[in-house]
Design a protein around this motif. Structure first.
Motif, mmCIF file in Angstrom:
data_model
loop_
_atom_site.group_PDB
_atom_site.id
_atom_site.type_symbol
_atom_site.label_atom_id
_atom_site.label_comp_id
_atom_site.label_asym_id
_atom_site.label_seq_id
_atom_site.Cartn_x
_atom_site.Cartn_y
_atom_site.Cartn_z
ATOM 1 N N LYS A 230 -23.370 6.063 8.798
ATOM 2 C CA LYS A 230 -23.336 5.422 7.538
ATOM 3 C C LYS A 230 -23.731 5.877 6.182
ATOM 4 C CE LYS A 230 -25.310 1.717 10.592
ATOM 5 N NZ LYS A 230 -26.209 0.907 10.903
ATOM 6 N N ASN A 231 -22.991 5.273 5.421
ATOM 7 C CA ASN A 231 -23.340 5.747 3.881
ATOM 8 C C ASN A 231 -24.788 5.065 3.528
ATOM 9 O OD1 ASN A 231 -22.926 3.058 3.068
ATOM 10 N ND2 ASN A 231 -20.586 3.643 2.872
ATOM 11 N N THR A 232 -24.968 5.460 2.262
ATOM 12 C CA THR A 232 -26.597 5.021 1.998
ATOM 13 C C THR A 232 -26.602 3.293 1.631
ATOM 14 O OG1 THR A 232 -26.242 6.768 0.302
ATOM 15 C CG2 THR A 232 -28.297 5.469 0.007
ATOM 16 N N ALA A 233 -25.511 2.912 1.277
ATOM 17 C CA ALA A 233 -25.654 1.407 1.310
ATOM 18 C C ALA A 233 -25.809 0.814 2.681
ATOM 19 C CB ALA A 233 -24.509 0.849 0.469
ATOM 20 N N ASP A 234 -24.954 1.324 3.481
ATOM 21 C CA ASP A 234 -24.846 0.470 4.835
ATOM 22 C C ASP A 234 -26.214 0.881 5.763
ATOM 23 O OD1 ASP A 234 -22.555 -0.478 4.641
ATOM 24 O OD2 ASP A 234 -21.272 1.074 5.840
ATOM 25 N N LEU A 235 -26.747 1.846 5.292
ATOM 26 C CA LEU A 235 -27.999 2.387 5.958
ATOM 27 C C LEU A 235 -29.037 1.374 5.797
ATOM 28 C CD1 LEU A 235 -28.420 5.088 7.849
ATOM 29 C CD2 LEU A 235 -29.137 6.178 5.886
ATOM 30 N N TYR A 236 -29.197 0.841 4.638
ATOM 31 C CA TYR A 236 -30.036 -0.089 4.221
ATOM 32 C C TYR A 236 -29.638 -1.456 4.191
ATOM 33 C CZ TYR A 236 -32.922 3.529 2.249
ATOM 34 O OH TYR A 236 -33.611 4.731 2.121
ATOM 35 N N GLY A 237 -28.266 -1.579 4.635
ATOM 36 C CA GLY A 237 -27.810 -3.092 4.505
ATOM 37 C C GLY A 237 -27.264 -3.513 5.904
ATOM 38 N N THR A 238 -26.835 -2.592 6.901
ATOM 39 C CA THR A 238 -26.313 -3.185 8.220
ATOM 40 C C THR A 238 -27.351 -3.006 9.285
ATOM 41 O OG1 THR A 238 -25.409 -1.253 8.368
ATOM 42 C CG2 THR A 238 -23.969 -2.638 7.417
ATOM 43 N N SER A 239 -26.936 -3.596 10.516
ATOM 44 C CA SER A 239 -28.007 -3.524 11.542
ATOM 45 C C SER A 239 -27.874 -2.190 12.146
ATOM 46 C CB SER A 239 -27.262 -4.477 12.585
ATOM 47 O OG SER A 239 -27.796 -4.235 14.032
ATOM 48 N N ALA A 240 -28.892 -1.818 12.498
ATOM 49 C CA ALA A 240 -29.044 -0.264 12.852
ATOM 50 C C ALA A 240 -28.192 0.286 14.092
ATOM 51 C CB ALA A 240 -30.563 -0.164 13.464
ATOM 52 N N PHE A 241 -28.013 -0.603 14.996
ATOM 53 C CA PHE A 241 -27.105 -0.001 16.033
ATOM 54 C C PHE A 241 -25.633 -0.796 16.139
ATOM 55 C CE2 PHE A 241 -31.616 0.080 17.537
ATOM 56 C CZ PHE A 241 -31.593 1.520 17.670
ATOM 57 N N SER A 242 -25.137 -0.882 14.785
ATOM 58 C CA SER A 242 -23.770 -1.136 14.643
ATOM 59 C C SER A 242 -23.049 -0.055 13.692
ATOM 60 C CB SER A 242 -23.475 -2.293 14.165
ATOM 61 O OG SER A 242 -24.250 -2.404 12.653
ATOM 62 N N PHE A 243 -21.815 -0.047 13.566
ATOM 63 C CA PHE A 243 -21.319 0.928 12.736
ATOM 64 C C PHE A 243 -20.788 0.171 11.588
ATOM 65 C CE2 PHE A 243 -20.037 2.466 16.950
ATOM 66 C CZ PHE A 243 -20.421 3.583 16.840
ATOM 67 N N GLY A 244 -20.990 0.437 10.291
ATOM 68 C CA GLY A 244 -20.780 0.238 9.029
ATOM 69 C C GLY A 244 -19.341 0.399 8.609
ATOM 70 N N ASP A 245 -19.257 1.278 7.856
ATOM 71 C CA ASP A 245 -18.063 1.488 7.158
ATOM 72 C C ASP A 245 -17.285 3.040 8.074
ATOM 73 O OD1 ASP A 245 -17.505 -0.445 5.520
ATOM 74 O OD2 ASP A 245 -18.129 0.536 3.663
ATOM 75 N N PHE A 246 -18.074 3.259 8.914
ATOM 76 C CA PHE A 246 -17.821 4.340 9.689
ATOM 77 C C PHE A 246 -17.719 5.631 8.784
ATOM 78 C CE2 PHE A 246 -16.722 7.682 12.727
ATOM 79 C CZ PHE A 246 -17.477 7.465 13.727
ATOM 80 N N SER A 247 -18.827 6.278 8.182
ATOM 81 C CA SER A 247 -18.808 7.253 7.307
ATOM 82 C C SER A 247 -19.019 8.760 7.751
ATOM 83 C CB SER A 247 -19.635 7.066 6.117
ATOM 84 O OG SER A 247 -19.610 5.689 5.696
ATOM 85 N N LEU A 248 -19.075 8.723 9.329
ATOM 86 C CA LEU A 248 -19.457 10.095 9.674
ATOM 87 C C LEU A 248 -18.745 11.235 9.044
ATOM 88 C CD1 LEU A 248 -21.007 11.512 11.793
ATOM 89 C CD2 LEU A 248 -19.438 11.005 13.512
ATOM 90 N N VAL A 249 -17.458 11.114 9.017
ATOM 91 C CA VAL A 249 -16.457 12.161 8.536
ATOM 92 C C VAL A 249 -16.980 12.431 6.959
ATOM 93 C CG1 VAL A 249 -14.272 12.940 8.121
ATOM 94 C CG2 VAL A 249 -14.964 11.586 10.001
ATOM 95 N N ASP A 250 -17.130 11.614 6.162
ATOM 96 C CA ASP A 250 -17.662 11.899 4.783
ATOM 97 C C ASP A 250 -18.989 12.427 4.879
ATOM 98 O OD1 ASP A 250 -15.234 10.427 3.977
ATOM 99 O OD2 ASP A 250 -16.396 8.545 3.539
ATOM 100 N N ASN A 251 -19.769 12.025 5.791
ATOM 101 C CA ASN A 251 -21.195 12.482 5.683
ATOM 102 C C ASN A 251 -21.113 14.023 6.092
ATOM 103 O OD1 ASN A 251 -22.394 10.023 4.843
ATOM 104 N ND2 ASN A 251 -23.065 9.567 7.232
ATOM 105 N N ILE A 252 -20.455 14.084 6.909
ATOM 106 C CA ILE A 252 -20.112 15.575 7.183
ATOM 107 C C ILE A 252 -19.727 16.538 6.242
ATOM 108 C CG2 ILE A 252 -19.258 17.268 9.215
ATOM 109 C CD1 ILE A 252 -19.418 15.388 11.108
ATOM 110 N N VAL A 253 -18.592 16.138 5.615
ATOM 111 C CA VAL A 253 -17.967 16.796 4.408
ATOM 112 C C VAL A 253 -19.147 16.884 3.418
ATOM 113 C CG1 VAL A 253 -16.514 16.711 2.597
ATOM 114 C CG2 VAL A 253 -15.686 16.090 4.926
ATOM 115 N N ASN A 254 -19.932 15.973 3.057
ATOM 116 C CA ASN A 254 -21.075 16.002 2.105
ATOM 117 C C ASN A 254 -21.976 17.215 2.500
ATOM 118 O OD1 ASN A 254 -19.816 14.240 0.376
ATOM 119 N ND2 ASN A 254 -21.004 12.608 1.153
ATOM 120 N N VAL A 255 -22.460 17.003 3.915
ATOM 121 C CA VAL A 255 -23.284 18.137 4.185
ATOM 122 C C VAL A 255 -22.893 19.570 4.031
ATOM 123 C CG1 VAL A 255 -24.241 18.955 6.335
ATOM 124 C CG2 VAL A 255 -24.630 16.538 5.884
ATOM 125 N N ALA A 256 -21.361 19.613 4.400
ATOM 126 C CA ALA A 256 -20.712 21.063 4.189
ATOM 127 C C ALA A 256 -20.541 21.509 2.777
ATOM 128 C CB ALA A 256 -19.369 20.942 5.040
#
Lengths: 309, 302
Positions: B58-84
């Protein structure tokens, strides 16, 4: 902890020849060399440091002077209000954590060993999962699970009408206890479950023939037989508990309820890096180590007695 | 350290618990209760990790805005790219450092422990019992009680803020020596060594060509335990290292956590980094399952 290897002490099995001592030295030297550098030397050096004090001369502008002060650092540490309240907090933490974690592990292992339990392999793997999570990450996960707005836990409780702030000053200690329980219960379940597997089948059969139900079997037969494993767990749990540092240090960034001197280990860290008083930090480290020594001595004494009776 | 259990005869092991189960099947109620409690307990263990996995998508908005055990915009790839991308890819530097520290501790520290345990088991020498007592005292010294003293000593000799400040301490593994002694007694028959000696092999050659291959499963177990211990260590690197390029992932992530307090955009990076950092350990544990189980058993039950 028993030393099984003692059979090798029997003279008939000795593989020794004339130069056995020299060979042994060859194999032992690397270990004792790193042991001397990484354990003995630091302990000796910190005992030495703990007897001295850095004192600024001339209104604090001059060079500092190292002065022998005897046990004064120890007195100061033990008289420090923050150290003592950290110590009391640590003991309260132990009083909550140890019964919860060890009790939980015993119950879970007994359930897993009950005849009616299914999918034992899968359950073992699942409960062991938290052990693969480093303490830092475990504390981070729970810090988020305690944070309103992001945590499903807080949300679920709130929708049920329960307003809890896990990071509140009143709840922070149980919240940290929960993290440690989560990290360590499964690990000890595996140890106890393995011990339960070694309980002789004949004993269990005999008790069943005598009409003991599963519950009585667990409490009266199985539990006493795994006491040796239980006492090892107690020993390592106590030593581990005194080291409490990682989890509160991580959680401290998410809340003001945890001060920089929250437990003795954090007090020592704070003394070294924020108050720049290495001598007091050394004395505090020695006090923690002594406490561990005394407690592990008591536990081994106690469990030896339990073994004999 | 109980001496009582030394003489305790080996109790016969139950090979399969399936047998025990089939002999006595409780009623439906007890089956339901036992398995229900097991499921509840396991859920407590698994759900936080599951939450981490979901949150890392999840991205920052979804983290606070969507249900914990669902996928929001599926930002996993974006997150990993940001971490990298953050700080010139320092995250992967941290991971590599963790692998170096933990791997070195596992291989070198493990070998040192195995050699010592082997000597305690197979050789007779003076002061053997007292020296082994010293090892056991080492097992009982709380690790963190030696961290600050080690820092003070290391700063005296200028070793702080170098890789050696971590590499030297992780070689010291007294519990590994204890385990190695148990394994050596169990895995290496004295007769085999005797045969090698009669054939004229020296002690060093005997160890490396006969003893070490035989004790290999024990070596792997000791190494695995040390690997996990070093990977999880936080206080030692926190105290010793100031240079971010030398830090292991545990300390690195905690620095990002500090950034995330004023900057919520760091939160997904902390979460994704945490998730990535447990993958190697999970893989090691699942692949080496039979080794950690044997290690934990040797430490307590025997």
């Amino acid at each position: 902890m028993a030393i099984k290897a003692h059979t090798s002490m029997a003279p008939k099995k000795r593989t020794a020849t004339g130069n056995s001592g020299r060979s042994a030295a060859l194999f032992l030297t690397p270990f004792f060399a790193v042991f001397a550098v990484a354990m003995v030397a630091p302990v000796v050096y910190s005992i030495w440091l703990s007897f001295f004090s850095e004192q600024k001369s001339g209104l604090g502008f001059g060079a500092s002077v190292t002065k022998f002060v005897g046990l004064e650092n120890y007195v100061q540490v033990l008289q420090s209000e923050t150290f003592v309240s950290g110590l009391v907090r640590l003991l309260m933490y132990c009083a909550m954590y140890i019964p919860l974690m060890v009790g939980g592990a015993v119950v879970f292992a007994l359930l897993l060993d009950a005849g009616v339990a299914r999918a034992k392999k899968l359950f073992q793997l699942l409960v062991f999962l938290p052990h693969a999570v480093p303490g830092v990450i475990a504390a981070l996960i729970w810090a988020y699970l305690y944070t309103p707005g992001i945590s499903p836990l807080v949300q679920v409780l709130a929708s049920g009408g329960i307003q809890l702030n896990f990071l509140d000053a009143h709840l922070i200690l149980p919240s940290v206890v929960n993290i440690a329980v989560w990290e360590w219960t499964g690990y000890n379940v595996i140890i106890l479950f393995t011990a339960l597997q070694a309980v002789p089948k004949e004993i269990l059969e005999a008790a069943r023939v005598d009409g003991a139900g599963e519950a009585r079997l667990s409490l009266n037969i199985k539990l006493p037989l795994i006491l040796p494993a239980l006492s090892v767990i107690m020993l390592f749990t106590i030593i581990g508990t005194l080291q409490l540092f990682t989890e509160p240090t991580i959680i401290a960034k998410a809340t003001n309820s945890i001060t920089s001197t929250w437990v003795p280990n954090m007090w020592a860290y704070d003394a070294a890096f924020n108050r720049h008083n290495l001598n007091q930090a050394a004395a505090a480290s020695i006090i923690i180590a002594l406490l561990a020594a005394v407690l592990s001595f008591i536990v081994t004494r106690f469990s030896n007695k339990a073994d004999k009776s | 350290m109980s001496t009582q259990t030394l003489t305790r005869p080996e109790s016969p092991r139950i090979e399969s618990n399936g047998k025990r189960a089939s002999k006595r099947d409780g009623g439906f109620a007890s089956k339901f209760t036992v398995n229900g409690l097991l499921i509840l307990g396991s859920a407590y263990m698994v759900v936080p990790v599951l939450w981490l996995v979901f949150a890392s998508t999840k991205n920052t908005a979804d983290l606070y805005g969507t249900s914990a055990f669902s996928f929001g915009d599926f930002s996993l790839v974006d997150n990993i790219v940001n971490v990298a991308k953050q700080d010139g890819g320092v995250f992967f530097r941290w991971m590599a450092n963790s692998v170096i520290y933990a791997g070195f501790g596992a291989v070198v520290g493990g070998l040192i422990a195995v050699m010592a345990g082997y000597a305690f088991d197979k050789f007779q020498f003076r002061w053997k019992d007292s020296l082994f007592g010293v090892v056991l005292v080492g097992v009982l010294i709380p690790n963190t009680a030696t961290v600050l003293p080690m820092y003070m000593l290391a700063s005296q000799v200028g070793l702080t803020n170098t890789m050696w400040a971590i590499l030297i301490p992780v070689m010291c593994n007294p519990f590994g020596v204890y385990l190695a002694r148990v394994y050596s007694a169990g895995y290496i028959p004295n007769e085999t060594l005797e045969a090698a000696r009669v054939d004229g092999a020296g002690p060093v050659r005997t160890f490396f060509s006969i003893g070490l291959p035989m004790i290999m499963p024990g070596f792997v177990t000791i190494g695995l335990f040390q690997f996990v211990g070093v990977w999880n260590n936080f206080m030692l690197p926190l105290v010793m290292l100031q240079n971010q390029q030398l830090m292991p992932v545990s300390v690195g992530i905690s620095i990002w956590q500090g950034y995330a307090v004023p900057l919520p955009d760091f939160v997904p990076m902390v979460i994704t980094g945490s998730m990535l950092s447990i993958v190697p350990l999970l893989a090691a544990f699942i692949m080496l399952q039979r080794f950690w189980k044997s290690g934990m058993t040797a430490g307590s039950v025997k």
